[in-house]
Every structure is written in C-alpha cells, then in structure tokens.
Design an enzyme around this catalytic site. Structure first.
Site, PDB file in Angstrom:
ATOM      1  CB  THR A  35     -18.309  72.850 121.455  1.00 54.33           C
ATOM      2  OG1 THR A  35     -18.621  72.035 120.329  1.00 54.33           O
ATOM      3  CG2 THR A  35     -19.532  73.625 121.885  1.00 54.33           C
ATOM      4  CB  SER A 128      -6.517  49.988 127.226  1.00 58.00           C
ATOM      5  OG  SER A 128      -7.539  49.163 127.739  1.00 58.00           O
ATOM      6  CE  LYS A 182      -7.198  50.473 123.704  1.00 57.11           C
ATOM      7  NZ  LYS A 182      -8.503  50.310 123.154  1.00 57.11           N
ATOM      8  CG  HIS A 185      -6.224  45.773 125.001  1.00 59.09           C
ATOM      9  ND1 HIS A 185      -7.490  46.330 124.942  1.00 59.09           N
ATOM     10  CD2 HIS A 185      -5.948  45.662 126.326  1.00 59.09           C
ATOM     11  CE1 HIS A 185      -7.954  46.536 126.151  1.00 59.09           C
ATOM     12  NE2 HIS A 185      -7.025  46.153 127.015  1.00 59.09           N
ATOM     13  CG  ASN A 186      -9.815  47.426 121.904  1.00 56.62           C
ATOM     14  OD1 ASN A 186      -8.996  47.583 122.800  1.00 56.62           O
ATOM     15  ND2 ASN A 186     -10.687  48.348 121.577  1.00 56.62           N
ATOM     16  CD  GLU A 189     -12.225  45.824 125.410  1.00 63.06           C
ATOM     17  OE1 GLU A 189     -11.175  46.419 125.699  1.00 63.06           O
ATOM     18  OE2 GLU A 189     -13.182  46.396 124.860  1.00 63.06           O
ATOM     19  CG  HIS A 448      -4.387  24.098  93.183  1.00 61.53           C
ATOM     20  ND1 HIS A 448      -4.125  25.370  92.758  1.00 61.53           N
ATOM     21  CD2 HIS A 448      -5.726  23.937  93.068  1.00 61.53           C
ATOM     22  CE1 HIS A 448      -5.256  25.975  92.414  1.00 61.53           C
ATOM     23  NE2 HIS A 448      -6.247  25.115  92.586  1.00 61.53           N
TER      24      HIS A 448
END
Ligand code: 6PG
Length: 466
Positions: A35, A128, A182, A185-186, A189, A448
């Site tokens: 824009t 960040s 990152k 990191h989040n 956070e 198994h």
C-alpha cells in the site's frame, strides 16, 4: 540519486521499526510496502531519519533504488505471502542479489526456500524483541549460506542489541537454522511466560494479593536471580491502571490468550526430534485451554471453583524458588532440543553462542542466560541441569518448586508448566524408572521384545509368548 545499500519490503509494525533502526545506524535504506500510502506515511513520519530513506511506490522502483549486488529484507507475514514476494522479487533481481526473510517463518519453509533459491543468495533470520527491540536493538539469529550472512553482517550487527560490547546477531548455521533457533526461543518464551502467569495466579487466588502488591513482588524478584525482561514487564503489566476507570488493568484483561503458532511449532518439532520439551508443551496446551473460556465457566458451575486460599501454606520466597527451578529446567529442555536438532539436521548449532545471542534484545533476555552461556561454553553437550552452577541452583531451589506444585495442587490452583517441570526434574534423576512395565506390556500384546538388566542382547520375550 545515490542508491541504497539495503532494502526493506513490508512496513508493518516490525518492518517499520527495523527500517528506522537501520537508518538510525547510518545505512541508506529503500523501503516498499504494497500500500503506497503506508510507504509515504512512513517516510513522512521518519523525522531526521527520512534523508536516509528512499520511499518507493512500485516493486520495480524499489529494486532499482538498491546498489548491486542487492540485499533485501522481507518483513511480511510468515507463510504464503513470503513465497509470493520472493517470486515477485526474483523476477526483477539478478542471480547474486540477496533476499533475507526476517519474519517468524517456520524453519521447514526456510529450508525449502533455501533449496528453491539454489545458488541465488537467501537468508532466513529470526528477529526477537518486539517493536521496541526491532527499533532499538533486536536479537538476531541468522541462518543460510555463510557467505551471504557475511555480506550483510555489518548491518545486522550494527542494528542488533549489544551485550557488554558483543552484538546480539549471530549466524547459527545453514538453511533454516536461524528460524529454528528463533522457534525454540519462542517456545521458551511461552514456557517462561506461562510459569510467571501460574505464579501470578497463586499470588492472586492463593495468597489473595491485589495487582499492585503482585507488581511489587515481581519488582523485588527482578533485582535477584530471576532478573529478566519478562519479570520486569510482568510488574509493569500488574501495576498498570485502566485509563478510563482507574481500575487495575490486569483485572479487566480477558483471561484467554492468543498465539501465532511458533510455540506450537517448537512442541511439534521436539516430538519429531525425540527431544521432549514438556514445559513448553504444557505452556502451549495452557494457552489453548485458556481460549476455551466458556467451557471453563461450565466446568466451574458443575464442579465448583477450583482455586482455594492457601492460608499460609506457601511463602513468596518459595514461589521465587519455584520460578528459578522451573526456568532452569525449561532451558535445559530447550537447549537439549537444539542439540538434538543440530545432530539431526547436520547444522552444528553453536549452543554457547545461542545463549549469548539471547542475553540482550530478545524477549527471553535474563541474567541467567549469561551464566548459561558460560556453562555451555565449558560443557556444550551437557544437560544444563547437570552443569555446575545450575546443578547447585537446582539443589537450592527444587524443594521450593515441589512445595509450590504440591500446595497448588492441594488448593486447586492449576500450575501445568511448573508441574511438568517438576516431573521432568524427578524423571531425570530417577535411574530406575518405570518403562520396564511399558516394555512388558508391549511385548505382551505385540511381541515387541525387550532387553534385560541381567543379560546382554535384545529381543527377549516374556512367558506370555508361549
Ligand atoms: C519476539 C516474539 C515475537 C512475537 C511472536 C510470538 O521474539 O519478539 O517472540 O516474535 O511475540 O509473534 O507471539 P505469539 O504469542 O502470538 O505466538
């Protein structure tokens, strides 16, 4: 007119802040936004910095305003918009022009885009620090071709946050390595924020403190081992008043949290890697449950409200200890996950450098990260829980975490991330665990096979096999 050294496409909140930061650091920058009015308003509002900013109205003029070989930062919403912009730009660019995706991309997308770029330079960088960080110094986690990083490193280190003279901008590795770091990191956070919110809930509903008193507690903690951006802003949030009514703002913010998805990516990726991050998973789940406010109301009507007063069962000091222990455990999980990804993807992720790049600028910055950088430099492969300083800190604080989880549970105060951290801690100090029962069950119903403590070899079966 002289050409700009760098271009930035996408003047949303983060893009605009980053562009001003770049101009503020004396780089000439060309900007473009879909824009045109946004682009023009941006330059008009840039004050003294506008001399360094070339506002362009078409993609062709934007590309033409850049010195070659070009470097263009993309700051558009993660997802399809990034692919569309890359395609539109590549049609106008030379093969040696560099595109840098600085949005919150999923690292798998960054891997794919790096492959699609082939020999054309492409970087994916995690940025960040929110709007203020982007404007005055973010933490930057770079990924992609090293030579491409070196081309723009002087700009990225100049605009990044500074920790005692060290810029918080580091190349993490090839392809999506920067966006992967990152994402972790989040995830951290999310967990850090969730544990603080859980403790806030105990202070409010268990101890009966008002928001101002809670702000004072956070301020006090911010002067100790928990000193961090998130504790600091939690105090500011808790003390804020509604400008219209004067009421504590926290009391009128709806208790239903949104998410853009980066924490969820971390939890999903951790499962793929087989490197669990249960504190982060609990935080992601807690956000989802927070959004189910109507259902929670119906639950409360049916079963009665859960939170009960603690009547002195917990002290503020124990809550601080719980947060210290929870935080160490959460980071131990995050760094273990990074280490697993490093091996899995062949990235050689630099763990000490990651701790260093998080010391300033980013949302999870804290004094603890400085010590983590030291611990990881001394023993990069060691789970942080076991490393000297943090082992001592856990010894001093895990009982506080246990008391908080126990008393919170007894009094109906939900503490999912703290509980999960305690369970991780206890699991990781239990040599004789309980998975022998799982192995017995698996062998019983599916042959198994299991290993034995008393003999070498694999594929043993129980008597039920006959
Ligand atoms: C940062 C933040 C930032 C942002 C994310 C996560 O490091 O600056 O992590 O990237 O806040 O968009 O937000 P959600 O909570 O919406 O997932």
């Amino acid at each position: 007119m002289s050409k700009s050294e760098i271009g930035l496409l996408g003047l949303g909140t983060m893009g605009a802040a980053l562009a001003l930061n770049i101009a503020d650091n004396e780089f000439d920058i060309a900007v473009y936004n879909r824009t045109t009015q946004v682009t023009l308003d941006f330059k008009a509002g840039a004050g003294d910095l506008s001399d360094r900013i070339t506002a362009t109205e078409t993609l062709e003029k934007f590309v033409g305003a850049l010195s070659t070989p070009r470097a263009i930062i993309l700051m558009v919403p993660a997802g399809d918009a990034v692919d569309q912009q890359i395609a539109a730009l590549r049609a106008l660019l030379n093969d040696d022009d560099l595109i840098i995706d600085a949005g919150n991309a999923n690292f798998h997308d960054t891997n794919r885009r790096a492959t699609e770029a082939g020999d054309m330079p492409f970087l994916g960088i995690g940025v960040s620090g929110g709007e203020e960080g982007a404007r005055f110094g973010p933490s930057i986690m770079g990924g992609g071709n090293r030579a491409s990083w070196d081309r723009v490193a002087h700009i990225l280190t100049a605009i990044a946050a500074d920790h005692d003279g060290t810029p918080c901008a580091t190349w993490m590795g090839e392809e999506g390595a920067g966006h992967f770091v990152k994402a972790v990191h989040n995830g951290i956070e999310y967990a850090d924020m969730q544990m603080i919110a859980e403790v806030y809930g105990i202070l409010r509903d268990g101890i009966g403190m008002d928001s101002a008193a809670i702000a004072a507690v956070f301020d006090q903690w911010n002067a100790g081992p928990l000193a961090s951006y998130l504790i600091e802003i939690s105090a500011r949030v808790a003390e804020a008043k509604d400008t219209k009514t004067g009421a504590p703002l926290l009391d009128i913010i709806t208790d239903a949290a949104g998410q853009k998805g980066t924490g969820r990516w971390t939890a999903i990726e951790a499962q793929h890697l087989g490197a669990p991050v249960p504190a982060i998973e609990a935080a992601v789940a807690a956000r989802n449950l927070s959004a189910a406010k109507d259902l929670r109301k119906r639950g409360e009507d049916l079963f009665g409200a859960a939170p009960q007063p603690l009547n002195g069962a917990l002290t503020v000091d124990q809550l601080e200890q719980a947060l210290i222990a929870g935080k160490i455990i959460c980071y131990a999980q995050g760094f273990t996950m990074i280490s697993a990804a490093s091996t899995q993807f062949g990235w050689k992720l630099p763990l000490p450098e990651i701790a260093k790049v998080w010391r300033a600028g980013c949302i999870i910055r804290s004094v603890m990260l400085d010590d983590m950088a030291t611990a990881l430099t001394e023993a990069p492969d060691q789970n942080l829980m076991l490393s000297g300083k943090f082992a001592e800190d856990l010894k001093a604080n895990h009982n506080g975490l246990r008391q908080v989880v126990a008393q919170a549970s007894l009094h109906g105060l939900a503490v999912p991330a703290l509980s999960s951290s305690l369970a991780y801690f206890d699991t990781m100090r239990t040599h004789r665990g309980t998975a022998n029962m799982l192995q017995g069950q698996r062998d019983y119903f599916g042959r198994h096979g299991f290993e034995r403590l008393d003999r070498d070899g694999k594929g043993f079966h129980g008597p039920w096999a006959d």
